[in-house]
Each structure stands twice: as C-alpha cells, then as structure tokens.
Design a protein around this motif. Structure first.
Motif, short mmCIF file in Angstrom:
data_model
loop_
_atom_site.label_atom_id
_atom_site.label_comp_id
_atom_site.label_asym_id
_atom_site.label_seq_id
_atom_site.Cartn_x
_atom_site.Cartn_y
_atom_site.Cartn_z
N ASP A 7 0.68 -1.60 -0.40
CA ASP A 7 0.09 -0.28 -0.06
C ASP A 7 0.97 1.39 0.30
N GLY A 8 2.36 1.37 0.10
CA GLY A 8 2.96 2.60 1.00
C GLY A 8 3.91 2.93 -0.47
N SER A 9 4.41 3.90 0.24
CA SER A 9 5.13 4.18 -1.43
C SER A 9 6.32 3.83 -1.20
N MET A 10 6.86 4.31 -2.08
CA MET A 10 8.96 3.90 -1.81
C MET A 10 8.98 5.06 -1.47
N ILE A 11 10.15 5.10 -0.21
CA ILE A 11 9.91 6.36 0.51
C ILE A 11 12.06 6.28 -0.55
#
Length: 145
Positions: free
Chosen positions: A74-78
């Motif tokens: 779900d998350g964005s790669m940072i």
C-alpha cells in the motif's frame, strides 16, 4: 554529592563554551545508557536513526534495499539503494509505520525479506529533564541460515 559538585564545576568552567558543546555534554549527562534512552532537553524527537542488519555473502555482495511508508503493497517507496555493507543506517520520521525490504538471491531464486515496523517512543523524566526513549530502531532483514 560528588556528582553535583562536578556538575556545578563543569557548568562554571563551560559558561564561556560554545552552546552546542554545552548542550551536547549536558545531554550526555542526562542519558541513561543502561536503558538505551536519549534525553532531548529541548523537545520531543521527530526523527530517529534506523539501523538495518543485512546478509552480505558470496552470492549477495550487493543487496537491493527498499524502505516504504506503511505496508509494502500500500505504501509509497521513500528510499531505495543497493547496499554493500552488513549494517545500513537511515534517519526516518517517527510516528509512522514503515516496511524495510531486502532483496536477495538464493541459488537461482529471488528472496524478499520484508519487515513491517513502527518506532516506539515514550517520554519519562531523568534527572529532572524530559527524556525520550525510542525502540524498534534495529531491523533484521538477514537471510535465515
């Protein structure tokens, strides 16, 4: 009593010191290293250093490492990079969930090792100062032997 005299003498001697030096030394005086705590005298910490432990071996001399906000799905790669050391460090914001993923080769297969975590921080008082302890800052994404 001996420590109080030492502290007062230190403050008097360093009254002309650079304020950063005094702040750093004062912080270390109020640290409780046995508990693994760090005292932030001015304010609550907003970020902290994450330590990631990796497997570096003959087949995995360079390991792709990814950090995501939230879940990997779900998350964005940072952050992403290829790491060549067994320990990697990165500063991350507190009060967020993260997923750290290492990508390894195991014979001809690709193996992903994800770890979902959130820093835990708590406040308490140490020597009359507000202190903050941060846990879950060491993540193990090593291959199982």
């Amino acid at each position: 009593m001996k420590y109080l005299i030492f502290f007062i003498a230190f403050v008097v001697v360093c009254s002309g010191c650079d304020s950063d030096i005094v702040s750093t030394v004062s912080s270390s005086l109020f640290s409780d290293d046995e508990e693994g705590c760090t005292c932030y005298l001015d304010s609550e910490p907003n970020s902290y250093e994450l330590t990631v432990k990796l497997t570096i071996n003959q087949q995995n001399k360079r390991v792709p490492l990814y950090i995501f906000n939230g879940n990997m799905e779900d998350g964005s790669m940072i952050w992403s990079d290829t790491v060549e050391t067994a320990v990697y460090r990165a500063d991350l914001d507190l009060n967020r969930h993260y997923t750290v993923v290492a990508k390894y080769l195991n014979d001809k297969d690709t193996v992903l090792v994800p770890v979902y975590f959130k820093f835990e921080k708590k406040s308490y008082e140490c020597a009359g100062q507000a202190c903050w302890q941060v846990k879950n800052n060491v993540i193990n994404v090593k291959l199982k032997e």
